[in-house]
Design an enzyme around this catalytic site. Structure first.
Site, PDB file in Angstrom:
ATOM      1  CB  SER A 156      -0.955  -0.039   1.204  1.00  0.00           C
ATOM      2  OG  SER A 156      -1.994   0.892   1.058  1.00  0.00           O
ATOM      3  CG  ASP A 357      -6.272  -3.623  -3.558  1.00  0.00           C
ATOM      4  OD1 ASP A 357      -7.154  -3.123  -2.835  1.00  0.00           O
ATOM      5  OD2 ASP A 357      -5.113  -3.174  -3.618  1.00  0.00           O
ATOM      6  CG  HIS A 417      -4.786  -3.189   0.029  1.00  0.00           C
ATOM      7  ND1 HIS A 417      -4.395  -2.498  -1.096  1.00  0.00           N
ATOM      8  CD2 HIS A 417      -4.196  -2.545   1.081  1.00  0.00           C
ATOM      9  CE1 HIS A 417      -3.626  -1.486  -0.754  1.00  0.00           C
ATOM     10  NE2 HIS A 417      -3.476  -1.498   0.565  1.00  0.00           N
TER      11      HIS A 417
END
Length: 439
Positions: A156, A357, A417
């Site tokens: 991320s 994601d 994610h």
């Protein structure tokens, strides 16, 4: 620094808590003051493999997202460390294939802390320079790791920071100010080009039957507003509009989970509070999920006591909103140019992304990759990808990948994610491939 054998027997008050581990290795941790009033916490697990010594395995540094998410907490106990959040052995821990260094980064994250408000980082340049101080201290203190292949893995927003850190590290090694064997960086579901993510939310959700035509129009409209703000250099405004775009997505999808489109955020729905600014709202949406009550109790209870070095006035996660708030003006800035510079410098770069994601969807990742000026891009794009079996289900495809020269891309199937959480065996296999292990 503190060296502890594991498993570790920890006394908490009048009760005894057993912290087991499947790996009979060692661990160490400590603080580095990276600037006046800025103190960064790190925690290293030595690799413990039945078939190799730790000196024969790579060193991996894991960087969490947020900004403000704790690697020593979430990355460690929820993703790749030797124990899970219930302190039970994790079969897919990365410690079986590498020594793993968790760093609470930027300062103020997790057990890292600042003495003053103005000691927070406000951009990735400061984040990178802070990390260089920590890494220089680390390699000077643990000289046995200087020659061991060193990789930076990220997730991320951690990928955005990892790009800047990797570039500064490459320069420092060339100048001789840090001695380490930097072998590559891996950018997982990374916030490299925020605009490309936002601009593809609508098409991705529409093609997966999560938006109707009016919903697509609304999401497209607010995404264009984000684009206009970024284009005019109004990055704090772009961050505010990014928050609005997420609200529009939630409204039109009945609260799709930004971290896995096959689920809904019904249990963790975050709505704006009266008088709350957009930064606090986004912090609760995206960083609080990394600080669940059970993890917070673990880190501020048994783990804190085990570590024995946490200052009395420091609470795990206590300054995380300050981290997020101070980075807000930098949040929507792209760092594609940093990735280009890494590739030009010959650094091995890997991009990996989860199929499910949304917040950093694969469509957006592919868009910014195609903006690279890297000379090998045209050949890379002509290549066919190679399927990889899911290690937990032989004969079932778990991922696809492509590699050309010093650039690789992994498409991880059935993952959102947080890939190591969703597809642990596949994530471990990817780690082994990237670090060129055969088992």
């Amino acid at each position: 620094m503190n060296f502890q054998p594991i498993p570790h027997l920890l006394w908490v008050g009048v009760s005894c808590v057993w912290l087991p581990s499947p790996l009979q290795g060692t661990e160490t941790w400590g603080y580095v003051t990276v600037r006046d009033g800025a103190h960064m916490f790190w925690w290293l697990y030595y690799a413990d493999s039945p078939s190799a010594e730790y000196r024969d395995l790579p060193l991996v540094m894991w960087l969490q997202g947020g900004p403000g998410g704790s690697g020593t907490g979430f990355g460690n106990f929820a993703e790749i460390g030797p124990l899970d959040g219930d302190l039970k052995p994790r079969d897919t821990t990365w410690v079986q294939s590498a020594s793993v260094l968790f760093v609470d980064n930027p300062v103020g994250t997790g057990f890292s802390y600042t003495d003053e408000e103005d000691a927070y980082a406000t951009n990735v340049s400061t984040v990178a320079l802070d990390m260089l101080v920590l890494l220089k201290n680390f390699f000077n203190s643990l000289e046995e790791f200087e020659s061991i292949p060193f990789y930076i893995f990220s997730e991320s927003y951690g990928g955005k920071m990892a790009s800047a850190i990797s570039l500064e590290l490459t320069k420092a090694i060339a100048q001789g100010s840090i001695k380490c064997n930097f072998a590559g960086v891996a950018l997982g579901d990374s916030w490299i080009s925020p605009l490309d993510s936002v601009m593809t939310w609508g098409p991705y959700l529409y093609t997966t039957s999560l938006l109707d035509d009016p919903g697509l129009a609304e999401v497209t409209d607010v995404a264009q507003q984000v684009k206009d703000a970024v284009g005019s250099g109004h990055f704090l405004k772009a961050t505010e509009l990014w928050s609005l775009a997420e609200s529009v997505v939630e409204k039109n999808t009945n609260n799709v989970n930004f971290y896995n489109i096959l689920t809904q955020d019904t249990d963790e729905k975050v709505t704006a509070r009266s008088g709350e600014d957009f930064i606090s709202l986004q912090f609760r949406r995206h960083v609080n999920r990394l600080h669940k009550q059970s993890l917070s109790e673990l880190m501020n209870g048994p783990i804190r006591k085990k570590l024995g070095v946490i200052p009395q006035n420091v609470t795990w996660g206590g300054q995380s909103e300050g981290v997020f708030r101070n980075m807000a003006g930098d949040f929507m800035r792209p760092v594609i140019d940093l990735v280009d510079q890494l590739l030009s410098a010959g650094v091995n770069v890997t991009v990996y992304n989860g199929q499910l994601d949304l917040i950093v969807d694969t469509m957006g990742q592919e868009l910014w990759v195609n903006m690279l000026k890297w000379e090998g891009l045209s050949y890379f794009n002509k290549m066919r990808w190679t399927p990889l079996d899911d290690p937990s289900s032989p004969g079932v495809t778990g991922a696809f990948y492509k590699n050309y020269k010093n650039f690789s891309f992994y498409w991880i199937l059935k993952a959102g994610h947080m890939i190591p959480s969703d597809q642990g065996p596949m994530a471990l296999r990817m780690l082994q491939m990237i670090t060129q292990q055969t088992s």
